[in-house]
Design a protein around this motif. Structure first.
Motif, PDB file in Angstrom:
ATOM      1  N   ILE A  12      25.835  20.133 -40.122  1.00 45.32           N
ATOM      2  CA  ILE A  12      24.745  19.441 -40.100  1.00 45.32           C
ATOM      3  C   ILE A  12      24.574  18.409 -39.182  1.00 45.32           C
ATOM      4  N   ILE A  13      23.946  17.949 -37.858  1.00 37.54           N
ATOM      5  CA  ILE A  13      24.484  17.208 -36.977  1.00 37.54           C
ATOM      6  C   ILE A  13      23.396  16.110 -37.314  1.00 37.54           C
ATOM      7  N   LYS A  14      23.709  15.010 -37.440  1.00 38.46           N
ATOM      8  CA  LYS A  14      22.808  13.488 -37.324  1.00 38.46           C
ATOM      9  C   LYS A  14      22.985  12.958 -36.163  1.00 38.46           C
ATOM     10  N   VAL A  15      21.968  12.826 -35.641  1.00 41.26           N
ATOM     11  CA  VAL A  15      21.798  12.560 -33.839  1.00 41.26           C
ATOM     12  C   VAL A  15      20.342  11.069 -33.784  1.00 41.26           C
ATOM     13  N   SER A  16      20.794  10.166 -33.459  1.00 43.15           N
ATOM     14  CA  SER A  16      20.352   8.611 -32.885  1.00 43.15           C
ATOM     15  C   SER A  16      19.647   8.644 -31.499  1.00 43.15           C
ATOM     16  N   TYR A  17      18.621   8.211 -31.535  1.00 37.33           N
ATOM     17  CA  TYR A  17      17.750   8.370 -30.239  1.00 37.33           C
ATOM     18  C   TYR A  17      16.640   7.228 -29.792  1.00 37.33           C
ATOM     19  N   GLU A  18      16.491   7.105 -29.031  1.00 41.41           N
ATOM     20  CA  GLU A  18      15.615   6.656 -28.696  1.00 41.41           C
ATOM     21  C   GLU A  18      13.735   6.901 -27.600  1.00 41.41           C
ATOM     22  N   THR A  19      14.202   7.984 -26.843  1.00 39.29           N
ATOM     23  CA  THR A  19      12.795   8.930 -26.259  1.00 39.29           C
ATOM     24  C   THR A  19      13.056   9.452 -26.758  1.00 39.29           C
ATOM     25  N   ASP A  20      11.834  10.364 -26.956  1.00 34.41           N
ATOM     26  CA  ASP A  20      12.107  12.043 -27.244  1.00 34.41           C
ATOM     27  C   ASP A  20      12.484  12.653 -26.094  1.00 34.41           C
ATOM     28  N   THR A  21      12.312  12.545 -24.184  1.00 35.88           N
ATOM     29  CA  THR A  21      13.303  12.355 -23.517  1.00 35.88           C
ATOM     30  C   THR A  21      14.731  12.922 -23.941  1.00 35.88           C
TER      31      THR A  21
ATOM     32  N   GLU B 154      12.104   7.781 -41.823  1.00 38.58           N
ATOM     33  CA  GLU B 154      11.664   6.644 -40.850  1.00 38.58           C
ATOM     34  C   GLU B 154      12.413   6.286 -40.347  1.00 38.58           C
ATOM     35  N   LYS B 155      11.840   5.142 -39.260  1.00 38.85           N
ATOM     36  CA  LYS B 155      12.874   4.980 -37.986  1.00 38.85           C
ATOM     37  C   LYS B 155      13.747   3.644 -38.485  1.00 38.85           C
ATOM     38  N   LYS B 156      14.736   3.411 -38.137  1.00 37.44           N
ATOM     39  CA  LYS B 156      16.013   2.844 -39.159  1.00 37.44           C
ATOM     40  C   LYS B 156      16.700   2.058 -37.160  1.00 37.44           C
ATOM     41  N   GLY B 157      15.938   0.915 -37.026  1.00 41.74           N
ATOM     42  CA  GLY B 157      16.487  -0.276 -36.071  1.00 41.74           C
ATOM     43  C   GLY B 157      15.541   0.071 -34.769  1.00 41.74           C
ATOM     44  N   LYS B 158      15.967   0.355 -34.016  1.00 44.07           N
ATOM     45  CA  LYS B 158      15.545   1.055 -32.417  1.00 44.07           C
ATOM     46  C   LYS B 158      15.595   2.103 -32.731  1.00 44.07           C
ATOM     47  N   TYR B 159      16.300   2.922 -33.249  1.00 44.37           N
ATOM     48  CA  TYR B 159      16.747   4.175 -33.428  1.00 44.37           C
ATOM     49  C   TYR B 159      15.690   4.885 -33.772  1.00 44.37           C
ATOM     50  N   GLU B 160      15.181   6.267 -33.747  1.00 42.69           N
ATOM     51  CA  GLU B 160      14.949   6.993 -34.355  1.00 42.69           C
ATOM     52  C   GLU B 160      15.808   8.889 -34.848  1.00 42.69           C
ATOM     53  N   ARG B 161      16.035   9.056 -35.494  1.00 44.17           N
ATOM     54  CA  ARG B 161      17.223   9.828 -36.177  1.00 44.17           C
ATOM     55  C   ARG B 161      16.235  11.306 -35.989  1.00 44.17           C
ATOM     56  N   VAL B 162      17.400  12.198 -35.740  1.00 44.87           N
ATOM     57  CA  VAL B 162      17.038  13.627 -36.055  1.00 44.87           C
ATOM     58  C   VAL B 162      18.369  14.454 -36.884  1.00 44.87           C
ATOM     59  N   TYR B 163      17.638  15.278 -37.795  1.00 41.44           N
ATOM     60  CA  TYR B 163      18.947  15.995 -38.467  1.00 41.44           C
ATOM     61  C   TYR B 163      19.115  17.563 -37.938  1.00 41.44           C
TER      62      TYR B 163
END
Length: 50
Positions: A4-13, A34-43
């Motif tokens: 499982i890889i956790k990725v933090s990102y700012e934009t959908d691009t 939920e969003k954590k700070g200015k980053y969204e996360r995906v697993y």
């Protein structure tokens, strides 16, 4: 075996780029609730050969 890889990102691009690069090994993925700070996360769950 799965990883499982956790990725933090700012934009959908950015998310689309990561998903495209990892596409050959992605088993499934989901966004965090939920969003954590200015980053969204995906697993990302991957298939990895032994």
């Amino acid at each position: 075996m799965s990883v499982i890889i956790k990725v933090s990102y700012e934009t959908d691009t950015e998310l689309k780029t990561v998903l495209t690069l990892l596409d050959p090994i992605i088993k499934e993925w989901h966004k965090a609730n939920e969003k954590k700070g200015k980053y969204e996360r995906v697993y990302i769950k991957t298939n990895v050969r032994k």
